[in-house]
Design a protein around this motif. Structure first.
Motif, short mmCIF file in Angstrom:
data_model
loop_
_atom_site.label_atom_id
_atom_site.label_comp_id
_atom_site.label_asym_id
_atom_site.label_seq_id
_atom_site.Cartn_x
_atom_site.Cartn_y
_atom_site.Cartn_z
N ALA A 88 0.83 -1.11 0.07
CA ALA A 88 -0.13 0.03 -0.05
C ALA A 88 0.79 1.35 -0.01
O ALA A 88 1.60 1.41 0.95
CB ALA A 88 -0.85 0.01 1.17
N THR A 89 0.67 1.89 -1.17
CA THR A 89 1.98 3.05 -1.20
C THR A 89 1.49 4.46 -0.71
O THR A 89 1.83 5.42 -0.83
CB THR A 89 2.31 3.14 -3.03
OG1 THR A 89 1.13 3.19 -3.67
CG2 THR A 89 3.08 2.14 -2.97
N GLY A 90 0.16 4.80 -0.41
CA GLY A 90 -0.30 5.85 -0.10
C GLY A 90 -0.29 6.79 -1.29
O GLY A 90 -0.68 6.47 -2.32
N ASP A 91 0.12 8.07 -0.86
CA ASP A 91 0.37 8.96 -1.88
C ASP A 91 1.66 9.24 -2.36
O ASP A 91 1.92 10.28 -3.12
CB ASP A 91 -0.23 10.36 -1.39
CG ASP A 91 -1.82 10.46 -1.32
OD1 ASP A 91 -2.30 9.51 -1.69
OD2 ASP A 91 -2.41 11.53 -1.30
N THR A 92 2.67 8.28 -2.13
CA THR A 92 3.97 8.54 -2.44
C THR A 92 3.85 8.02 -4.06
O THR A 92 4.56 8.72 -4.69
CB THR A 92 4.71 7.59 -1.77
OG1 THR A 92 5.00 8.11 -0.29
CG2 THR A 92 6.24 7.36 -2.28
N VAL B 133 0.91 7.00 -6.65
CA VAL B 133 -0.37 6.78 -7.24
C VAL B 133 -0.65 6.04 -8.82
O VAL B 133 0.43 6.20 -9.13
CB VAL B 133 -1.26 8.15 -6.93
CG1 VAL B 133 -1.26 8.38 -5.36
CG2 VAL B 133 -1.10 9.11 -8.17
N THR B 134 -1.65 5.99 -9.12
CA THR B 134 -1.92 5.56 -10.50
C THR B 134 -2.88 6.43 -11.32
O THR B 134 -2.81 6.11 -12.50
CB THR B 134 -2.53 4.08 -10.50
OG1 THR B 134 -3.62 4.04 -9.82
CG2 THR B 134 -1.41 3.18 -10.11
N ALA B 135 -3.40 7.29 -10.55
CA ALA B 135 -4.30 8.46 -11.14
C ALA B 135 -4.59 9.38 -10.32
O ALA B 135 -4.70 9.11 -8.94
CB ALA B 135 -5.56 7.61 -12.02
N HIS B 136 -5.13 10.47 -10.80
CA HIS B 136 -5.81 11.29 -9.61
C HIS B 136 -6.51 12.55 -10.84
O HIS B 136 -5.85 12.78 -11.98
CB HIS B 136 -4.70 12.13 -9.06
CG HIS B 136 -5.08 12.98 -8.10
ND1 HIS B 136 -5.81 14.33 -8.05
CD2 HIS B 136 -5.59 12.52 -6.73
CE1 HIS B 136 -6.18 14.74 -6.92
NE2 HIS B 136 -6.18 13.70 -5.94
N PRO B 137 -7.77 13.06 -10.32
CA PRO B 137 -8.56 13.99 -11.21
C PRO B 137 -7.69 15.11 -11.59
O PRO B 137 -7.93 15.76 -12.72
CB PRO B 137 -9.62 14.33 -10.37
CG PRO B 137 -9.84 13.13 -9.52
CD PRO B 137 -8.51 12.64 -9.08
N THR B 138 -6.73 15.58 -10.59
CA THR B 138 -5.87 16.80 -11.15
C THR B 138 -4.51 16.52 -11.99
O THR B 138 -4.02 17.58 -12.41
CB THR B 138 -5.29 17.51 -9.90
OG1 THR B 138 -4.29 16.49 -9.26
CG2 THR B 138 -6.56 17.86 -8.91
N LEU C 138 -1.75 12.61 -16.30
CA LEU C 138 -1.23 11.46 -16.76
C LEU C 138 -1.85 10.04 -16.11
O LEU C 138 -2.79 10.17 -15.48
CB LEU C 138 0.21 11.40 -15.77
CG LEU C 138 1.05 12.55 -16.23
CD1 LEU C 138 2.11 12.59 -15.20
CD2 LEU C 138 1.28 12.55 -17.52
N THR C 139 -1.66 8.91 -16.66
CA THR C 139 -2.36 7.64 -16.25
C THR C 139 -1.15 6.62 -15.88
O THR C 139 -0.02 6.82 -16.57
CB THR C 139 -3.05 7.18 -17.44
OG1 THR C 139 -2.30 6.69 -18.50
CG2 THR C 139 -4.23 7.86 -17.87
N GLY C 140 -1.45 5.66 -15.12
CA GLY C 140 -0.26 4.82 -14.72
C GLY C 140 0.42 5.42 -13.31
O GLY C 140 0.09 6.74 -12.97
N PRO C 141 1.25 4.69 -13.06
CA PRO C 141 1.92 5.05 -11.87
C PRO C 141 2.70 6.44 -12.06
O PRO C 141 3.45 6.62 -12.95
CB PRO C 141 3.00 4.03 -11.44
CG PRO C 141 2.23 2.75 -12.03
CD PRO C 141 1.54 3.27 -13.30
N GLN C 142 2.64 7.16 -10.93
CA GLN C 142 3.07 8.58 -11.01
C GLN C 142 2.91 9.13 -9.60
O GLN C 142 2.45 8.79 -8.68
CB GLN C 142 2.34 9.26 -12.03
CG GLN C 142 0.72 9.44 -11.34
CD GLN C 142 -0.15 10.34 -11.89
OE1 GLN C 142 -0.26 11.36 -12.30
NE2 GLN C 142 -0.98 9.43 -13.03
N LEU D 88 -1.29 -0.97 -4.25
CA LEU D 88 -2.30 -0.54 -3.74
C LEU D 88 -2.10 0.79 -3.34
O LEU D 88 -1.78 1.38 -2.35
CB LEU D 88 -2.73 -1.36 -2.35
CG LEU D 88 -2.83 -2.82 -2.36
CD1 LEU D 88 -3.27 -3.48 -1.04
CD2 LEU D 88 -3.70 -3.30 -3.65
N PRO D 89 -2.63 1.76 -4.42
CA PRO D 89 -2.25 3.29 -4.46
C PRO D 89 -3.29 4.13 -3.59
O PRO D 89 -4.62 3.45 -3.47
CB PRO D 89 -2.29 3.78 -5.81
CG PRO D 89 -3.29 2.80 -6.27
CD PRO D 89 -3.17 1.47 -5.65
N GLY D 90 -2.98 5.25 -2.83
CA GLY D 90 -3.97 5.86 -2.53
C GLY D 90 -4.81 6.56 -3.29
O GLY D 90 -6.17 6.89 -2.92
#
Length: 250
Positions: A176-180, A182-187, A190-194, A223-225
């Protein structure tokens, strides 16, 4: 439903544009993160849909003390006396002793983007402008694997916040990677790990440096945040996130 099984005895709960994870060992559960303040009912309904009670949550582990991860902690502690643990540095952040977070002004500057505007509307309704310190939070009781369902192993990953923690779940082959990472975010475009966009991070360079701690972990499942679960392994996720960082929005 707002939950799904992602591995043996590991379940994803979808909050308001944020992920939470449940680890199960018999009748006992560990919850990783607690969404926004308005996600409390989603957590309780998901736990009951799994055939459990909120009282079955032995403890909650916090990756970091941003409002979209601490949201239901006070409710769950008040109603069910569930303890919450995080790193010593992040515990001070959660108690409100210092502040490391994007500000409303940071978000307002970006509201010309339609996806960001939709996200801002949703999180405001979920408690995004509500102060939510967690006075009862505690540092991890031991070093190494925690004596909790899922036997999570804290991995320090400072950067997004100074005391951010990821959790290796060895019995599930997951992290579980939290927010270090992530794989997507509305802001983000990009798509995929970032990494998250720079304005969310206390230090983006330190966030990227923390990938060194994630990369060798034996975990096929990430498991991303925020964003979908990644099934191609943490090493590949880290490689992709490093590439994405060069194109990250500020």
């Amino acid at each position: 439903m707002r939950y799904e099984q992602v591995a043996d005895n590991v379940f994803l709960i979808r909050g308001t544009d944020v992920n939470m994870f449940v680890l199960r060992d018999g009748r006992d559960l560990t919850l990783i993160d607690a969404g926004w303040h308005g996600d409390a009912a989603t957590i309780e309904k998901s736990i009951r849909a799994l055939g459990h009670r909120p009282e079955d949550i032995t403890a909650i582990l916090l990756t970091h003390a941003h409002l979209d991860h601490v949201g239901a902690l006070n409710h769950l502690h008040r109603e069910y006396a569930i303890p919450v643990y995080t790193s010593e540095t992040e515990a001070a952040h959660a108690r409100g002793e210092h502040h490391e977070s994007a500000t409303p002004l940071d978000v307002i500057k970006r509201l010309t983007d339609r996806s960001t505007l939709g996200w801002a509307t949703r999180i405001t309704a979920a408690g995004g402008l509500r102060k939510n310190p967690v006075p009862h939070i505690q540092p991890f009781p031991t070093e190494g694997p925690l004596d909790l369902p899922g036997h999570p192993i804290p991995i320090p990953t400072p950067g997004h916040t100074s005391g951010h923690t990821a959790y290796h779940l060895p019995t599930a082959g997951a992290i579980a990677t939290g927010d270090t990472l992530v794989t997507a975010h509305p802001t983000s475009k990009l798509t995929g790990p970032q990494p998250l966009p720079n304005f969310f991070n206390h230090s983006t360079p330190a966030t990227i440096d923390s990938y060194t701690a994630l990369e060798p972990v034996p975990a096929d499942l990430v498991l991303p945040g925020h964003g979908p679960v990644w099934t191609n392994g943490i090493a590949a996720a880290v490689a992709r996130a490093r590439e994405s960082a060069a194109h990250q929005r500020t």
